[in-house]
Write an enzyme that holds these catalytic residues in place. Structure first.
Site, PDB file in Angstrom:
ATOM      1  N   GLU A 122     106.842   0.279  16.965  1.00 22.98           N
ATOM      2  CA  GLU A 122     105.736   0.027  16.035  1.00 22.98           C
ATOM      3  C   GLU A 122     105.987   0.605  14.651  1.00 22.98           C
ATOM      4  O   GLU A 122     105.325   1.569  14.222  1.00 22.98           O
ATOM      5  CB  GLU A 122     104.421   0.578  16.604  1.00 22.98           C
ATOM      6  CG  GLU A 122     104.017  -0.066  17.904  1.00 22.98           C
ATOM      7  CD  GLU A 122     102.587   0.252  18.323  1.00 22.98           C
ATOM      8  OE1 GLU A 122     101.874   0.967  17.597  1.00 22.98           O
ATOM      9  OE2 GLU A 122     102.171  -0.236  19.388  1.00 22.98           O
TER      10      GLU A 122
ATOM     11  N   GLU B 213     104.296  -2.919  25.390  1.00 18.93           N
ATOM     12  CA  GLU B 213     103.115  -2.076  25.607  1.00 18.93           C
ATOM     13  C   GLU B 213     101.883  -2.950  25.710  1.00 18.93           C
ATOM     14  O   GLU B 213     101.715  -3.891  24.927  1.00 18.93           O
ATOM     15  CB  GLU B 213     102.875  -1.096  24.440  1.00 18.93           C
ATOM     16  CG  GLU B 213     103.713   0.142  24.472  1.00 18.93           C
ATOM     17  CD  GLU B 213     103.367   1.110  23.354  1.00 18.93           C
ATOM     18  OE1 GLU B 213     102.191   1.187  22.953  1.00 18.93           O
ATOM     19  OE2 GLU B 213     104.299   1.789  22.880  1.00 18.93           O
TER      20      GLU B 213
HETATM   21  C1  FCB Z   1     100.526   2.336  20.669  1.00 23.75           C
HETATM   22  C2  FCB Z   1     101.554   3.446  20.605  1.00 23.75           C
HETATM   23  C3  FCB Z   1     101.550   4.326  21.824  1.00 23.75           C
HETATM   24  C4  FCB Z   1     100.137   4.637  22.265  1.00 23.75           C
HETATM   25  C5  FCB Z   1      99.346   3.380  22.433  1.00 23.75           C
HETATM   26  C6  FCB Z   1      97.934   3.585  22.925  1.00 23.75           C
HETATM   27  O1  FCB Z   1     100.258   1.873  19.405  1.00 23.75           O
HETATM   28  O2  FCB Z   1     102.846   2.892  20.464  1.00 23.75           O
HETATM   29  O3  FCB Z   1     102.297   5.463  21.535  1.00 23.75           O
HETATM   30  O4  FCB Z   1      99.533   5.493  21.358  1.00 23.75           O
HETATM   31  O5  FCB Z   1      99.273   2.713  21.186  1.00 23.75           O
END
Ligand code: FCB
Length: 484
Positions: free
Chosen positions: A204, A391
């Protein structure tokens, strides 16, 4: 909490720096609905890779052990007023010491893969110079233990914990950081290539740039001007590109990708004009990140909108930024709605009303169809070939019930809905090959500290006792059947 509510809104503001565009993406025919969906088959493709994700500063603890250097998150979390309750990652889930227990949990879930991140400052305590052999040793042992349990490690080389020594020299404002990141990435991938087959350069980029250097709610907590921020953004994507080249040189057989949280654009409804608008928005709302990383060029609109604040760059840098990848990781939590309008851009981003539902974290609005539209549109825009959801997950106000269980029915609802849309994508031929749930364990949630729990395993932070939640059982069943 006020901290993260601005987390995504800020990203959207940054994205909307860009307006209309001469669109460089390729057009593909819309995939047809397969018979499987029509007949109600809710299976995922054979060999679908189910995993979980964590990150070094969020779970490791052991911040003063085995030669680890300080990071911007150590400094930030130890600065008064920066995190909820003054929480820090000093101990967190203590996974540096307890990883065998974590791996047993993964095995019990039937996970095929585990996404983790390496702390740069364990390998190079000052970011550069002499490597610290204990750092590589730790991650090598961790990867070996995963493999012994039949779980394939996937490594992220940067999940926001910049060595403080580099921040002291300007951090991502300094072009040199991009080069030092590539040196570290190449070195680490070279050392771990025999125990780890997949490497992601960065997690990210948009989040750590916009929140760390834009609105200052994440480390290092700076609020730069628009021009300086655009230059930071450029240095970060350059670091990614140079790292891809360095990893390929050091470890020619590993697969290389990134894990980016694109602005996941969803058409307000599924009609041809809104879908076309959502596709344009996918390119322009991600212009400073995924778009430039996938194409090696900034869109005309991006540069025009920034005007005198546009970053300085060379053609050689642009070529590096667009280095081909073996796979694309997408982190997807929320949806951003777009509709077709007759303006110069051809689309408009529609904000949500106050009544729009969200999970425990106010920023985490519920948009399950993002897991269908984002991979589909990203693939149509950039022909990604191999996509992983690196994620997805949610926070919940988990409580331990009288019988000792944690009934996180809202998390199960969230996962079931999001995964239904992902299954639709795979059944229509969108090349999503795997899914990493965030997160295996409750952990240090950045500025929200321990106030927001994202795990499918409950952690009692006083005793370090781990208890699988109802959502663990949901995930275990799903993996065993490879089907919803
Ligand atoms: C994402 C992050 C991770 C965590 C999740 C909830 O943006 O990459 O580290 O904080 O959100």
């Amino acid at each position: 909490m006020p901290y993260r509510i601005s987390r995504r809104t800020f990203g959207q503001l940054a994205g909307s720096l860009v307006t209309a565009a001469a669109l460089p993406f390729r057009m593909f025919a819309a995939p047809s609905v397969s018979r499987a969906t029509a007949t109600g088959d809710r299976r995922f493709p054979a060999g679908f890779l189910w995993g979980s994700a964590t990150a070094s500063y969020q779970v490791e603890g052991a911040v003063n052990e085995d030669g680890r250097g300080k990071t911007v998150w150590d400094t930030f979390s130890h600065t008064a007023g920066k995190t909820h309750n003054g929480d820090t990652g000093d101990v967190s889930t203590d996974s540096y010491h307890r990883y065998a227990e974590d791996i047993a949990l993964m095995k019990d879930l039937g996970l095929k893969t585990c996404r983790f991140s390496v702390a740069w400052s364990r390998i190079f305590p000052d970011g550069a110079g002499q490597p610290n052999p204990k750092g590589i040793d730790h991650y090598r042992k961790f990867c070996q233990a995963l493999r012994a349990a039949g779980i394939e490690p996937w490594c992220t080389l940067y999940h926001w914990d910049l060595p403080q020594a580099l921040e002291d020299k300007g951090g991502w404002q300094n072009r040199e950081t991009a080069k030092l990141f590539a040196d570290y990435a190449g070195y680490t991938a070279g050392k771990l290539a025999d125990v780890c087959s997949h490497f992601m350069t960065m997690n990210e980029i948009s989040t750590f740039v916009e929140l760390g250097y834009g609105n200052g709610i994440h480390a290092p907590g700076l609020k730069l001007s628009r021009g300086k921020l655009a230059q930071v953004r450029h240095h970060a994507v350059l670091a990614h590109g140079l790292a891809v080249q360095a990893i390929r040189a050091a470890a020619p057989h590993v697969k290389v990708g990134s894990a980016e949280n694109l602005t996941a654009v969803v058409p307000v409804f599924d009609s041809p004009e809104h879908v076309a608008a959502a596709k344009k928005a996918t390119v322009e709302e991600n212009a400073g990140y995924l778009t430039v990383m996938r194409t090696g060029r900034y869109t005309d609109q991006y540069l025009q909108t920034l005007g005198a604040d546009a970053p300085e760059f060379t053609q050689e840098e642009m070529k590096a930024i667009g280095s081909p990848l073996d796979f694309q990781g997408l982190n997807i939590y929320t949806a951003t709605y777009a509709r077709a309008v007759k303006n110069a851009k051809g689309y408009d981003i529609v904000g949500n009303p106050a009544s729009y539902p969200h999970m425990e974290s106010p920023w985490l609005t519920v948009g399950p169809d993002a897991l269908y539209w984002a991979p589909r549109l990203a693939n149509e825009c950039w022909d990604l070939k191999e996509i992983y959801i690196t994620e997805n997950g949610c926070s919940s106000a988990d409580v331990v019930a009288g019988d000792g269980h944690i009934y996180d029915t809202d998390r199960v609802m969230y996962l079931r809905n999001y995964l239904t849309h992902l299954q639709r994508a795979t059944s229509e031929g969108v090349p999503v090959k795997g899914y990493f749930l965030w997160s295996l364990l409750d952990n240090f949630e950045w500025a929200d500290g321990y106030d927001k729990r994202f795990g499918i395993t409950y952690v009692d932070f006083k005793t370090q006792k781990r208890t699988p939640k109802l959502s663990s059982e949901f995930y275990r069943n799903l993996i065993a059947r490879n089907s919803l």
